[in-house]
Design a protein around this motif. Sequence first.
Motif, PDB file in Angstrom:
ATOM      1  N   THR A  18       0.843  -1.195   0.000  1.00 22.15           N
ATOM      2  CA  THR A  18       0.000   0.000   0.000  1.00 22.15           C
ATOM      3  C   THR A  18       0.872   1.238   0.000  1.00 22.15           C
ATOM      4  O   THR A  18       1.864   1.315   0.735  1.00 22.15           O
ATOM      5  N   ARG A  19       0.488   2.209  -0.844  1.00 22.30           N
ATOM      6  CA  ARG A  19       1.229   3.468  -0.866  1.00 22.30           C
ATOM      7  C   ARG A  19       0.781   4.319   0.315  1.00 22.30           C
ATOM      8  O   ARG A  19      -0.425   4.514   0.539  1.00 22.30           O
ATOM      9  N   LEU A  20       1.769   4.819   1.043  1.00 24.07           N
ATOM     10  CA  LEU A  20       1.507   5.588   2.249  1.00 24.07           C
ATOM     11  C   LEU A  20       1.733   7.060   1.955  1.00 24.07           C
ATOM     12  O   LEU A  20       2.853   7.492   1.712  1.00 24.07           O
ATOM     13  N   ARG A  21       0.620   7.805   1.949  1.00 23.02           N
ATOM     14  CA  ARG A  21       0.721   9.212   1.571  1.00 23.02           C
ATOM     15  C   ARG A  21       0.659  10.147   2.790  1.00 23.02           C
ATOM     16  O   ARG A  21       1.396  11.118   2.868  1.00 23.02           O
ATOM     17  N   HIS A  22      -0.292   9.895   3.684  1.00 26.82           N
ATOM     18  CA  HIS A  22      -0.559  10.861   4.748  1.00 26.82           C
ATOM     19  C   HIS A  22      -0.275  10.232   6.120  1.00 26.82           C
ATOM     20  O   HIS A  22      -0.896   9.228   6.483  1.00 26.82           O
ATOM     21  N   ILE A  23       0.643  10.885   6.855  1.00 25.82           N
ATOM     22  CA  ILE A  23       0.931  10.415   8.212  1.00 25.82           C
ATOM     23  C   ILE A  23      -0.274  10.708   9.101  1.00 25.82           C
ATOM     24  O   ILE A  23      -0.895  11.761   9.008  1.00 25.82           O
ATOM     25  N   GLY A  24      -0.663   9.779   9.867  1.00 26.16           N
ATOM     26  CA  GLY A  24      -1.831   9.912  10.725  1.00 26.16           C
ATOM     27  C   GLY A  24      -3.051   9.215  10.167  1.00 26.16           C
ATOM     28  O   GLY A  24      -3.928   8.808  10.935  1.00 26.16           O
ATOM     29  N   SER A  25      -3.142   9.107   8.817  1.00 30.02           N
ATOM     30  CA  SER A  25      -4.277   8.387   8.223  1.00 30.02           C
ATOM     31  C   SER A  25      -3.818   7.107   7.528  1.00 30.02           C
ATOM     32  O   SER A  25      -4.505   6.087   7.553  1.00 30.02           O
ATOM     33  N   ASP A  26      -2.649   7.139   6.849  1.00 28.23           N
ATOM     34  CA  ASP A  26      -2.113   5.947   6.201  1.00 28.23           C
ATOM     35  C   ASP A  26      -1.068   5.235   7.079  1.00 28.23           C
ATOM     36  O   ASP A  26      -0.944   4.000   7.024  1.00 28.23           O
ATOM     37  N   TYR A  27      -0.323   5.996   7.828  1.00 29.41           N
ATOM     38  CA  TYR A  27       0.761   5.410   8.637  1.00 29.41           C
ATOM     39  C   TYR A  27       1.104   6.371   9.766  1.00 29.41           C
ATOM     40  O   TYR A  27       0.650   7.534   9.790  1.00 29.41           O
ATOM     41  N   ASP A  28       1.901   5.917  10.677  1.00 23.61           N
ATOM     42  CA  ASP A  28       2.476   6.791  11.708  1.00 23.61           C
ATOM     43  C   ASP A  28       3.830   6.238  12.124  1.00 23.61           C
ATOM     44  O   ASP A  28       4.270   5.196  11.635  1.00 23.61           O
ATOM     45  N   ARG A  29       4.475   6.989  13.014  1.00 26.51           N
ATOM     46  CA  ARG A  29       5.770   6.555  13.544  1.00 26.51           C
ATOM     47  C   ARG A  29       5.542   5.981  14.937  1.00 26.51           C
ATOM     48  O   ARG A  29       5.116   6.702  15.839  1.00 26.51           O
ATOM     49  N   PRO A  30       5.758   4.699  15.124  1.00 30.81           N
ATOM     50  CA  PRO A  30       5.510   4.090  16.447  1.00 30.81           C
ATOM     51  C   PRO A  30       6.537   4.559  17.469  1.00 30.81           C
ATOM     52  O   PRO A  30       7.569   5.162  17.138  1.00 30.81           O
ATOM     53  N   LEU A  31       6.213   4.239  18.711  1.00 36.24           N
ATOM     54  CA  LEU A  31       7.117   4.635  19.795  1.00 36.24           C
ATOM     55  C   LEU A  31       8.412   3.839  19.794  1.00 36.24           C
ATOM     56  O   LEU A  31       9.411   4.273  20.369  1.00 36.24           O
ATOM     57  N   GLU A  32       8.393   2.676  19.169  1.00 37.32           N
ATOM     58  CA  GLU A  32       9.601   1.854  19.161  1.00 37.32           C
ATOM     59  C   GLU A  32      10.710   2.564  18.380  1.00 37.32           C
ATOM     60  O   GLU A  32      10.617   2.728  17.173  1.00 37.32           O
ATOM     61  N   ASN A  33      11.737   3.006  19.127  1.00 40.26           N
ATOM     62  CA  ASN A  33      12.822   3.756  18.508  1.00 40.26           C
ATOM     63  C   ASN A  33      14.117   2.971  18.425  1.00 40.26           C
ATOM     64  O   ASN A  33      15.106   3.494  17.918  1.00 40.26           O
ATOM     65  N   TYR A  34      14.148   1.776  19.000  1.00 36.92           N
ATOM     66  CA  TYR A  34      15.384   0.997  19.022  1.00 36.92           C
ATOM     67  C   TYR A  34      15.167  -0.333  18.297  1.00 36.92           C
ATOM     68  O   TYR A  34      14.071  -0.899  18.313  1.00 36.92           O
ATOM     69  N   ARG A  35      16.261  -0.824  17.678  1.00 35.17           N
ATOM     70  CA  ARG A  35      16.223  -2.133  17.043  1.00 35.17           C
ATOM     71  C   ARG A  35      17.449  -2.914  17.455  1.00 35.17           C
ATOM     72  O   ARG A  35      18.556  -2.371  17.551  1.00 35.17           O
ATOM     73  N   CYS A  36      17.233  -4.188  17.735  1.00 38.16           N
ATOM     74  CA  CYS A  36      18.346  -5.086  18.065  1.00 38.16           C
ATOM     75  C   CYS A  36      18.914  -5.638  16.772  1.00 38.16           C
ATOM     76  O   CYS A  36      18.181  -6.207  15.951  1.00 38.16           O
ATOM     77  N   ARG A  37      20.203  -5.470  16.562  1.00 37.99           N
ATOM     78  CA  ARG A  37      20.839  -5.970  15.347  1.00 37.99           C
ATOM     79  C   ARG A  37      21.093  -7.473  15.405  1.00 37.99           C
ATOM     80  O   ARG A  37      21.516  -8.060  14.417  1.00 37.99           O
ATOM     81  N   ASN A  38      20.825  -8.056  16.598  1.00 37.26           N
ATOM     82  CA  ASN A  38      21.013  -9.499  16.741  1.00 37.26           C
ATOM     83  C   ASN A  38      19.729 -10.272  16.416  1.00 37.26           C
ATOM     84  O   ASN A  38      19.739 -11.208  15.624  1.00 37.26           O
ATOM     85  N   CYS A  39      18.589  -9.859  17.026  1.00 38.59           N
ATOM     86  CA  CYS A  39      17.331 -10.578  16.799  1.00 38.59           C
ATOM     87  C   CYS A  39      16.311  -9.744  16.035  1.00 38.59           C
ATOM     88  O   CYS A  39      15.189 -10.204  15.816  1.00 38.59           O
ATOM     89  N   GLN A  40      16.662  -8.508  15.637  1.00 39.04           N
ATOM     90  CA  GLN A  40      15.824  -7.609  14.844  1.00 39.04           C
ATOM     91  C   GLN A  40      14.580  -7.132  15.586  1.00 39.04           C
ATOM     92  O   GLN A  40      13.646  -6.618  14.969  1.00 39.04           O
ATOM     93  N   ALA A  41      14.542  -7.265  16.918  1.00 33.66           N
ATOM     94  CA  ALA A  41      13.380  -6.811  17.678  1.00 33.66           C
ATOM     95  C   ALA A  41      13.369  -5.288  17.757  1.00 33.66           C
ATOM     96  O   ALA A  41      14.423  -4.639  17.801  1.00 33.66           O
ATOM     97  N   PHE A  42      12.136  -4.713  17.769  1.00 32.09           N
ATOM     98  CA  PHE A  42      11.946  -3.279  17.980  1.00 32.09           C
ATOM     99  C   PHE A  42      11.425  -3.068  19.403  1.00 32.09           C
ATOM    100  O   PHE A  42      10.602  -3.848  19.903  1.00 32.09           O
ATOM    101  N   PHE A  43      11.857  -1.988  20.032  1.00 28.68           N
ATOM    102  CA  PHE A  43      11.409  -1.723  21.401  1.00 28.68           C
ATOM    103  C   PHE A  43      11.578  -0.242  21.710  1.00 28.68           C
ATOM    104  O   PHE A  43      12.353   0.472  21.057  1.00 28.68           O
ATOM    105  N   VAL A  44      10.817   0.210  22.697  1.00 31.99           N
ATOM    106  CA  VAL A  44      10.858   1.627  23.100  1.00 31.99           C
ATOM    107  C   VAL A  44      12.064   1.891  23.991  1.00 31.99           C
ATOM    108  O   VAL A  44      12.860   2.791  23.742  1.00 31.99           O
ATOM    109  N   ASP A  45      12.173   1.128  25.081  1.00 35.80           N
ATOM    110  CA  ASP A  45      13.261   1.335  26.049  1.00 35.80           C
ATOM    111  C   ASP A  45      14.097   0.075  26.149  1.00 35.80           C
ATOM    112  O   ASP A  45      13.558  -1.049  26.223  1.00 35.80           O
ATOM    113  N   ALA A  46      15.379   0.275  26.180  1.00 33.12           N
ATOM    114  CA  ALA A  46      16.281  -0.860  26.338  1.00 33.12           C
ATOM    115  C   ALA A  46      16.275  -1.347  27.785  1.00 33.12           C
ATOM    116  O   ALA A  46      15.973  -0.598  28.722  1.00 33.12           O
TER     117      ALA A  46
END
Length: 464
Positions: free
Chosen positions: A240-268
Amino acid sequence: MSRTTPRIALLGAGPYRFPGIELECYNDLASLQGNSEADVLLVDLPGEQAGPALRSLRLDPRYRFSLIYCCQDQDPWCIALGDGPPPADPGAITPLWRLWRERLGLFNRGAAPERFEERVMAWLWLRSRGEVLAVRDAGVPQHYRYPLLEVLGNEETINQFSWLQLMSQQGWLEEGELQDRLRLCTSCGSGRLNYVDVCPECQALDIGRQPSLHCFTCGHVGPQEHFLKEGVLLCPNCLTRLRHIGSDYDRPLENYRCRNCQAFFVDAAVDARCLDCGQSHAPDKLRVREIRHFRLAEAGRLRCREGFGAGAMNIERFGSLNLLPRQAFLDLLNWQLQLTRRHRDPAFSLLGLRFVNLLETLFQLGEMRGHALVDGLVERLQEAVRETDRCCRLSEEVLWLLMPHTDATGMEVVRKRLVKGAERLTAGQATPIEVRLAVFTAPDDQQEQEDAALLLARLGGQLG
């Protein structure tokens, strides 16, 4: 014939800043220790030199307990092992030394301190404001050390923190000002810890902050770079083409990614890794230790005067006065309270006595005669009570008498006898000791849920 003036030695600069007193002057520590038998020492060196010199002097049995004043700036070791700066009036050194010598004669009934705890108690007893001070030292695993315990240890292996805790539990020392609170490794006890952020899923260290996007159409969450296709935003999962933030998509709170298991998380998650043994611990599992100064408690002062030589059958009692220590007395009183709370019988009574103007009496009579008067008063008071009664002297001013199988009528008889005995002993003294009383009889005066410590505190308010 006993000398009335001390021999004073000075280590360091010349005596010009100390007019009016005789001094033996030494330029270095070796010459002082090789030639001097001084009673009082003046260390006239900069703080960084005075600290090591003072430590060497305290290790010398001749100067272990002596008055030692540091004349210049003081480092933490000078503060922990010395007696502060010299008096502004050099002539005041003589009366201070006389008081020191008088207290030394009172300690342990004149017997020299031999065991480690006796040496520490003696050092504190000889100084009205003596404390076991904690000194910060980044060179030791637990960040703090107690210089006084080190120099009085005579090369004995002593766990300083455990020993201080034991002395505090026994009532000989009391806790002073809180200096710090440490987290220690549960494996080796070190305080050298490194706190690192790790992945909450796999505990890997290789994590990083990475912007991500959330597709509203299919719910997919992934790195922002995976959504970029030829300059537009496309969900890599549903296309799906994402045009408008807030209606098509948003930025989740998860700001970190583990380079070992690829998990996303807010706080380490946080790991505490010991730099000495390498073990990792959750921060809430670390040992917590409070770092405090310690000073001589009232029970410790009594122990210093009454002696440390009690035999095995009397190890928890104070010398010839045969008084129970605080904890033993509290345990016995708690047991009596529990009996009367459960069975209402047998009755027992508790009587508190306070020698109100004790300090004034000591000041007028002198410490030795004043304490002799107090000891005589306590012994006279004990003559008025029965063999089955138990006593506890919580401080030099306060005495408690526990009388099993004694109701209010019996309590009144004992109270009158004690008052008469105190009046006879103090009659004719320049400053008669005033005795103030507080009485309690169980179960009549007993309050619900009141234990021994609360009871003594309540009655202590009546004593003032």
